[in-house]
Design a protein around this motif. Structure first.
Motif, PDB file in Angstrom:
ATOM      1  N   MET A   1       0.847  -1.191   0.000  1.00  0.00           N
ATOM      2  CA  MET A   1       0.000   0.000   0.000  1.00  0.00           C
ATOM      3  C   MET A   1       0.886   1.245   0.000  1.00  0.00           C
ATOM      4  O   MET A   1       1.874   1.310   0.722  1.00  0.00           O
ATOM      5  CB  MET A   1      -0.921   0.013   1.226  1.00  0.00           C
ATOM      6  CG  MET A   1      -1.839   1.221   1.287  1.00  0.00           C
ATOM      7  SD  MET A   1      -2.959   1.155   2.726  1.00  0.00           S
ATOM      8  CE  MET A   1      -3.966  -0.242   2.272  1.00  0.00           C
ATOM      9  N   ARG A   2       0.499   2.255  -0.820  1.00  0.00           N
ATOM     10  CA  ARG A   2       1.289   3.465  -0.900  1.00  0.00           C
ATOM     11  C   ARG A   2       1.141   4.293   0.363  1.00  0.00           C
ATOM     12  O   ARG A   2       0.133   4.244   1.061  1.00  0.00           O
ATOM     13  CB  ARG A   2       0.837   4.296  -2.109  1.00  0.00           C
ATOM     14  CG  ARG A   2       1.166   3.652  -3.437  1.00  0.00           C
ATOM     15  CD  ARG A   2       0.808   4.571  -4.572  1.00  0.00           C
ATOM     16  NE  ARG A   2       1.605   5.802  -4.519  1.00  0.00           N
ATOM     17  CZ  ARG A   2       1.472   6.774  -5.416  1.00  0.00           C
ATOM     18  NH1 ARG A   2       0.598   6.663  -6.387  1.00  0.00           N
ATOM     19  NH2 ARG A   2       2.214   7.858  -5.314  1.00  0.00           N
ATOM     20  N   SER A   3       2.140   5.103   0.643  1.00  0.00           N
ATOM     21  CA  SER A   3       2.107   5.970   1.805  1.00  0.00           C
ATOM     22  C   SER A   3       0.947   6.933   1.719  1.00  0.00           C
ATOM     23  O   SER A   3       0.627   7.456   0.644  1.00  0.00           O
ATOM     24  CB  SER A   3       3.410   6.758   1.895  1.00  0.00           C
ATOM     25  OG  SER A   3       3.275   7.820   2.820  1.00  0.00           O
ATOM     26  N   THR A   4       0.316   7.184   2.871  1.00  0.00           N
ATOM     27  CA  THR A   4      -0.773   8.156   2.893  1.00  0.00           C
ATOM     28  C   THR A   4      -0.247   9.576   2.736  1.00  0.00           C
ATOM     29  O   THR A   4      -1.033  10.519   2.633  1.00  0.00           O
ATOM     30  CB  THR A   4      -1.567   8.048   4.200  1.00  0.00           C
ATOM     31  OG1 THR A   4      -0.663   8.197   5.314  1.00  0.00           O
ATOM     32  CG2 THR A   4      -2.267   6.723   4.304  1.00  0.00           C
ATOM     33  N   HIS A   5       1.083   9.738   2.717  1.00  0.00           N
ATOM     34  CA  HIS A   5       1.655  11.066   2.500  1.00  0.00           C
ATOM     35  C   HIS A   5       1.872  11.347   1.016  1.00  0.00           C
ATOM     36  O   HIS A   5       2.338  12.427   0.655  1.00  0.00           O
ATOM     37  CB  HIS A   5       2.977  11.198   3.260  1.00  0.00           C
ATOM     38  CG  HIS A   5       2.810  11.130   4.751  1.00  0.00           C
ATOM     39  ND1 HIS A   5       2.224  12.149   5.475  1.00  0.00           N
ATOM     40  CD2 HIS A   5       3.106  10.159   5.643  1.00  0.00           C
ATOM     41  CE1 HIS A   5       2.196  11.816   6.761  1.00  0.00           C
ATOM     42  NE2 HIS A   5       2.715  10.620   6.885  1.00  0.00           N
ATOM     43  N   ALA A   6       1.549  10.398   0.154  1.00  0.00           N
ATOM     44  CA  ALA A   6       1.690  10.614  -1.280  1.00  0.00           C
ATOM     45  C   ALA A   6       0.746  11.724  -1.722  1.00  0.00           C
ATOM     46  O   ALA A   6      -0.367  11.856  -1.212  1.00  0.00           O
ATOM     47  CB  ALA A   6       1.368   9.324  -2.038  1.00  0.00           C
ATOM     48  N   PRO A   7       1.171  12.578  -2.660  1.00  0.00           N
ATOM     49  CA  PRO A   7       0.316  13.682  -3.103  1.00  0.00           C
ATOM     50  C   PRO A   7      -0.890  13.162  -3.889  1.00  0.00           C
ATOM     51  O   PRO A   7      -0.849  12.063  -4.457  1.00  0.00           O
ATOM     52  CB  PRO A   7       1.246  14.511  -3.991  1.00  0.00           C
ATOM     53  CG  PRO A   7       2.281  13.541  -4.461  1.00  0.00           C
ATOM     54  CD  PRO A   7       2.476  12.570  -3.335  1.00  0.00           C
ATOM     55  N   PRO A   8      -1.956  13.941  -3.932  1.00  0.00           N
ATOM     56  CA  PRO A   8      -3.152  13.493  -4.657  1.00  0.00           C
ATOM     57  C   PRO A   8      -2.897  13.386  -6.160  1.00  0.00           C
ATOM     58  O   PRO A   8      -2.107  14.148  -6.726  1.00  0.00           O
ATOM     59  CB  PRO A   8      -4.192  14.570  -4.334  1.00  0.00           C
ATOM     60  CG  PRO A   8      -3.419  15.750  -3.879  1.00  0.00           C
ATOM     61  CD  PRO A   8      -2.166  15.234  -3.266  1.00  0.00           C
ATOM     62  N   GLU A   9      -3.565  12.436  -6.778  1.00  0.00           N
ATOM     63  CA  GLU A   9      -3.445  12.212  -8.213  1.00  0.00           C
ATOM     64  C   GLU A   9      -4.825  12.182  -8.846  1.00  0.00           C
ATOM     65  O   GLU A   9      -5.828  11.914  -8.181  1.00  0.00           O
ATOM     66  CB  GLU A   9      -2.739  10.873  -8.502  1.00  0.00           C
ATOM     67  CG  GLU A   9      -1.302  10.805  -8.046  1.00  0.00           C
ATOM     68  CD  GLU A   9      -0.636   9.488  -8.404  1.00  0.00           C
ATOM     69  OE1 GLU A   9      -1.362   8.556  -8.848  1.00  0.00           O
ATOM     70  OE2 GLU A   9       0.587   9.368  -8.244  1.00  0.00           O
ATOM     71  N   LEU A  10      -4.849  12.416 -10.150  1.00  0.00           N
ATOM     72  CA  LEU A  10      -6.092  12.370 -10.921  1.00  0.00           C
ATOM     73  C   LEU A  10      -6.019  11.190 -11.873  1.00  0.00           C
ATOM     74  O   LEU A  10      -5.070  11.090 -12.664  1.00  0.00           O
ATOM     75  CB  LEU A  10      -6.252  13.679 -11.698  1.00  0.00           C
ATOM     76  CG  LEU A  10      -7.617  13.983 -12.282  1.00  0.00           C
ATOM     77  CD1 LEU A  10      -8.657  14.149 -11.180  1.00  0.00           C
ATOM     78  CD2 LEU A  10      -7.546  15.253 -13.133  1.00  0.00           C
ATOM     79  N   HIS A  11      -6.987  10.279 -11.797  1.00  0.00           N
ATOM     80  CA  HIS A  11      -7.008   9.089 -12.645  1.00  0.00           C
ATOM     81  C   HIS A  11      -8.262   9.093 -13.514  1.00  0.00           C
ATOM     82  O   HIS A  11      -9.343   9.490 -13.044  1.00  0.00           O
ATOM     83  CB  HIS A  11      -6.969   7.816 -11.791  1.00  0.00           C
ATOM     84  CG  HIS A  11      -5.643   7.570 -11.143  1.00  0.00           C
ATOM     85  ND1 HIS A  11      -4.960   6.384 -11.267  1.00  0.00           N
ATOM     86  CD2 HIS A  11      -4.854   8.351 -10.356  1.00  0.00           C
ATOM     87  CE1 HIS A  11      -3.824   6.442 -10.592  1.00  0.00           C
ATOM     88  NE2 HIS A  11      -3.749   7.634 -10.016  1.00  0.00           N
ATOM     89  N   HIS A  12      -8.124   8.630 -14.752  1.00  0.00           N
ATOM     90  CA  HIS A  12      -9.238   8.570 -15.691  1.00  0.00           C
ATOM     91  C   HIS A  12      -9.414   7.133 -16.178  1.00  0.00           C
ATOM     92  O   HIS A  12      -8.442   6.430 -16.447  1.00  0.00           O
ATOM     93  CB  HIS A  12      -8.992   9.475 -16.902  1.00  0.00           C
ATOM     94  CG  HIS A  12      -8.849  10.921 -16.557  1.00  0.00           C
ATOM     95  ND1 HIS A  12      -9.917  11.737 -16.311  1.00  0.00           N
ATOM     96  CD2 HIS A  12      -7.738  11.695 -16.423  1.00  0.00           C
ATOM     97  CE1 HIS A  12      -9.485  12.965 -16.030  1.00  0.00           C
ATOM     98  NE2 HIS A  12      -8.165  12.960 -16.091  1.00  0.00           N
ATOM     99  N   ASP A  13     -10.668   6.718 -16.287  1.00  0.00           N
ATOM    100  CA  ASP A  13     -10.995   5.410 -16.853  1.00  0.00           C
ATOM    101  C   ASP A  13     -11.573   5.662 -18.246  1.00  0.00           C
ATOM    102  O   ASP A  13     -12.661   6.216 -18.380  1.00  0.00           O
ATOM    103  CB  ASP A  13     -12.029   4.696 -15.971  1.00  0.00           C
ATOM    104  CG  ASP A  13     -12.328   3.285 -16.453  1.00  0.00           C
ATOM    105  OD1 ASP A  13     -12.342   3.068 -17.670  1.00  0.00           O
ATOM    106  OD2 ASP A  13     -12.578   2.414 -15.596  1.00  0.00           O
ATOM    107  N   PRO A  14     -10.857   5.292 -19.310  1.00  0.00           N
ATOM    108  CA  PRO A  14     -11.334   5.601 -20.659  1.00  0.00           C
ATOM    109  C   PRO A  14     -12.602   4.832 -21.053  1.00  0.00           C
ATOM    110  O   PRO A  14     -13.346   5.285 -21.923  1.00  0.00           O
ATOM    111  CB  PRO A  14     -10.153   5.209 -21.553  1.00  0.00           C
ATOM    112  CG  PRO A  14      -9.384   4.207 -20.755  1.00  0.00           C
ATOM    113  CD  PRO A  14      -9.546   4.608 -19.327  1.00  0.00           C
ATOM    114  N   LEU A  15     -12.844   3.682 -20.428  1.00  0.00           N
ATOM    115  CA  LEU A  15     -14.022   2.901 -20.783  1.00  0.00           C
ATOM    116  C   LEU A  15     -15.293   3.531 -20.215  1.00  0.00           C
ATOM    117  O   LEU A  15     -16.293   3.699 -20.912  1.00  0.00           O
ATOM    118  CB  LEU A  15     -13.871   1.462 -20.274  1.00  0.00           C
ATOM    119  CG  LEU A  15     -15.039   0.516 -20.578  1.00  0.00           C
ATOM    120  CD1 LEU A  15     -15.235   0.379 -22.090  1.00  0.00           C
ATOM    121  CD2 LEU A  15     -14.799  -0.838 -19.944  1.00  0.00           C
ATOM    122  N   THR A  16     -15.249   3.894 -18.946  1.00  0.00           N
ATOM    123  CA  THR A  16     -16.431   4.473 -18.307  1.00  0.00           C
ATOM    124  C   THR A  16     -16.430   5.994 -18.354  1.00  0.00           C
ATOM    125  O   THR A  16     -17.421   6.621 -17.971  1.00  0.00           O
ATOM    126  CB  THR A  16     -16.508   4.047 -16.832  1.00  0.00           C
ATOM    127  OG1 THR A  16     -15.381   4.596 -16.124  1.00  0.00           O
ATOM    128  CG2 THR A  16     -16.497   2.532 -16.697  1.00  0.00           C
TER     129      THR A  16
END
Length: 316
Positions: A1-16
């Motif tokens: 599991m990644r550290s909770t101190h990791a900066p926020p990221e934006l993810h896109h799902d191309p199918l939905t």
């Protein structure tokens, strides 16, 4: 599991075409509503537990504050990007602390102080609207555990991001396809007896396809795209109507959880707003949970006719 101190990221799902903010830091939020014993960071006297004020009422630091806006310590976006971060979630995420007292309901706030809260929100939205790197902004409230709140103390949040979110894009497309979409909304609500209340030139109405019983929208009668450019009289009217609607909801369903959010178009320096657009606040009680059909199909199921909800709210 990644550290909770990791900066926020934006993810896109191309199918939905789904957009997801991945914000590990939010896992660290103190959750008073889940039974955690905490020292409330929003109470007067505990200011050291939050970042410094961005705005406050009154502005003079020599006077006791009645409302303040501070950066969110557990943001879904960051105002700077980490070096080499491939998918940064860029923007501003603030907390609007609506009272120095540890109260759980906006109904416990004096109406004059409640108007000051909305004026503070208007000022902060005006600030972020000047930034060329930000495209769209909103103010939203999570009231109660079912609505996503983690702290009891009354507060809202303000988020500004660098793209147009799907819900706003869909509204803009629908508005562009109609000659007078908000005028039609108001006229049809009047014809269908779905008006809940008015204050000044603002109207509270039950929309034609509410997602939950007692869903209510508040908007001006006449076109105005941006809440941050509105008049003090409309700020006061919005303050009046939000307390009125929540007081009536509370009489019908004591302690009901709810969300609200502000919809306005993208900032003017990114695109000219539609001439007939009306900013609007959508208030959504959290009465019926979302189940498989709603989540899987993207359609909502409600148990009350819009006219019946309006009638009950109007007479509560």
């Amino acid at each position: 599991m990644r550290s909770t101190h990791a900066p926020p990221e934006l993810h896109h799902d191309p199918l939905t075409t789904r957009t997801v903010f991945v914000a590990p830091q939010r896992a660290e939020r103190p959750n008073e509503l889940d039974g955690a014993s905490i020292r409330c960071p929003f109470c007067a006297g505990n200011e050291s537990l939050t970042p410094p004020d961005l705005l406050r009422v009154p502005a003079a630091l020599t006077e006791a504050w009645r409302a303040r806006i501070v950066p969110n310590q557990y943001p879904i976006v960051a105002d700077n990007a980490a070096a080499g971060q491939p998918r940064p979630a860029w923007g501003v995420h603030d907390v609007v602390i609506e009272s120095p007292a540890h109260v759980a309901s906006i109904l416990a706030i004096d109406p004059t102080a409640w108007r000051e809260v909305w004026e503070l929100c208007r000022q902060r939205l005006a600030d972020v609207a000047t930034r060329a790197d930000l495209t769209w902004a909103t103010v939203f409230k999570n009231s109660g555990r079912l609505a996503g709140a983690s702290l009891e103390h009354v507060h809202s949040q303000l988020v500004a991001i660098n793209f147009v979110p799907p819900a706003i894009a869909a509204e803009l497309a629908a508005a562009a396809a109609a000659s007078d979409p908000f005028g039609d909304l108001l006229r049809q609500a009047n014809a269908d007896d779905r008006i809940v209340a008015t204050a000044g030139d603002l109207v509270a109405l039950v929309p034609p396809a509410p997602r939950q019983p007692f869903e209510t929208w508040i908007l001006p009668r006449h076109p105005e795209p941006y809440f941050h450019a509105t008049s003090m009289s409309r700020v006061a009217a919005l303050a009046t109507l939000t307390q009125l609607v929540i007081s009536r909801l509370d009489r019908l369903l004591p302690g009901a959880n709810y969300n609200w959010w502000l919809h306005q178009p993208p900032s003017a320096h990114h695109a000219a707003p539609p001439a007939d657009w009306h900013w609007h606040l959508e208030i959504l009680p959290r009465i019926n949970g979302l189940a498989g059909f709603e989540l899987g199909a993207g359609c909502h199921i409600t148990t009350a006719l819009p006219r019946d909800s309006a009638h009950l709210l109007r007479n509560a």
